[in-house]
Design a protein around this motif. Structure first.
Motif, PDB file in Angstrom:
ATOM      1  N   ILE A 146     -54.150  39.735 -70.445  1.00 41.99           N
ATOM      2  CA  ILE A 146     -53.411  39.387 -71.658  1.00 41.99           C
ATOM      3  C   ILE A 146     -53.202  37.874 -71.735  1.00 41.99           C
ATOM      4  O   ILE A 146     -53.284  37.270 -72.813  1.00 41.99           O
ATOM      5  N   GLN A 147     -52.959  37.227 -70.581  1.00 40.05           N
ATOM      6  CA  GLN A 147     -52.826  35.768 -70.552  1.00 40.05           C
ATOM      7  C   GLN A 147     -54.116  35.077 -71.007  1.00 40.05           C
ATOM      8  O   GLN A 147     -54.089  33.965 -71.530  1.00 40.05           O
ATOM      9  N   ALA A 148     -55.242  35.775 -70.808  1.00 39.51           N
ATOM     10  CA  ALA A 148     -56.536  35.229 -71.232  1.00 39.51           C
ATOM     11  C   ALA A 148     -56.849  35.593 -72.682  1.00 39.51           C
ATOM     12  O   ALA A 148     -58.000  35.564 -73.108  1.00 39.51           O
ATOM     13  N   ASN A 149     -55.792  35.949 -73.434  1.00 41.98           N
ATOM     14  CA  ASN A 149     -55.895  36.247 -74.872  1.00 41.98           C
ATOM     15  C   ASN A 149     -56.577  37.570 -75.177  1.00 41.98           C
ATOM     16  O   ASN A 149     -57.299  37.697 -76.162  1.00 41.98           O
ATOM     17  N   VAL A 150     -56.336  38.575 -74.329  1.00 40.08           N
ATOM     18  CA  VAL A 150     -56.811  39.923 -74.609  1.00 40.08           C
ATOM     19  C   VAL A 150     -55.668  40.719 -75.214  1.00 40.08           C
ATOM     20  O   VAL A 150     -54.511  40.549 -74.825  1.00 40.08           O
ATOM     21  N   ASP A 151     -55.998  41.580 -76.182  1.00 39.50           N
ATOM     22  CA  ASP A 151     -54.970  42.419 -76.793  1.00 39.50           C
ATOM     23  C   ASP A 151     -54.344  43.338 -75.750  1.00 39.50           C
ATOM     24  O   ASP A 151     -54.887  43.556 -74.669  1.00 39.50           O
ATOM     25  N   ASP A 152     -53.221  43.942 -76.090  1.00 39.32           N
ATOM     26  CA  ASP A 152     -52.504  44.815 -75.174  1.00 39.32           C
ATOM     27  C   ASP A 152     -53.383  45.982 -74.720  1.00 39.32           C
ATOM     28  O   ASP A 152     -54.277  46.421 -75.429  1.00 39.32           O
TER      29      ASP A 152
END
Length: 227
Positions: free
Chosen positions: A201-207
């Motif tokens: 998620i920190q790497a900009n992945v959705d939940d």
């Protein structure tokens, strides 16, 4: 750079099948070998298949019939025919019944690997160019379009294994083995996966980039390029 695929090898010659499977696995592909067409259905139900390598002289249903059936049900799949049938009319029949590439025996493992790599550019054209995430196993980093996250060696190993696994899913015992902690509890595994989710998620992945599969294990729900 090699595009890694999920491959089924359908070849009834035991030694040749083992050699092909070993060669393709060494490159990094996920490969399952079977000796007849009848085994393909069961395997295909448990894994996403990108490509099938088919011998034509098979016991039971022959390779031509199998390729035609697979092409009709899965138009986007890759099909490589590898056979001793080398006449022009036989090659044309192969292409007419679904082959993307038709190779005649004997062929080298180098030629076979090159043919599969060439076909992989059609099967997964966007994976290398536009993958949202890139996992670098040397730097132990997970890079998104606007951020980069550091991983532990264990986290990188688990993430790479999930990315390469059939259907991008692994059983609990496989994940525990990758963590190198055979005495870890189910709750302990859940904690490790939760930490990995946070980094995704920190790497900009959705939940929910990693989903739990009840009474099985976990499945990665995003595309990751492993380098």
């Amino acid at each position: 750079m090699t595009t890694l695929l999920n491959i089924i090898v359908v070849e009834d010659h035991d030694d040749l099948r083992a050699s092909i499977v070993e060669t393709l696995r060494a490159i990094g592909h996920q490969v399952v070998g079977v000796d007849c067409a009848e085994e393909v259905v069961e395997i295909a139900q448990t894994m996403h298949v990108d490509l099938m390598l088919i011998d034509l002289n098979l016991p039971g249903e022959d390779g031509i019939s199998l390729a035609r059936r697979i092409r009709q049900s899965q138009p986007g799949i890759g099909i490589v025919m590898l056979t001793a049938r080398g006449k022009v009319s036989e090659k044309l029949q192969g292409y007419d019944n679904g082959a993307d590439i038709y190779l005649t025996k004997p062929t080298t493992m180098e030629e076979l690997s090159a043919a599969i790599q060439a076909l992989s550019r059609r099967l997964r054209p966007a994976t290398q160019a536009t993958s949202a995430l890139q996992l670098n196993l040397h730097k132990l980093t997970l890079a998104g379009q606007q951020s980069e996250v550091s991983l532990s060696a264990q986290e990188a190993s688990v993430l790479a294994a999930l990315a390469r696994a059939p259907g991008q899913r692994l059983e609990n015992w496989q994940l525990i083995a990758l963590l190198g902690k055979m005495d870890v509890s189910k709750a302990g595994l859940e904690m490790q996966i939760a930490r990995l989710r946070k980094k995704l998620i920190q790497a900009n992945v959705d939940d929910q980039p990693i989903k739990a599969i009840r009474q099985f294990g976990y499945q990665l729900s995003v595309e990751i390029q492993v380098v």
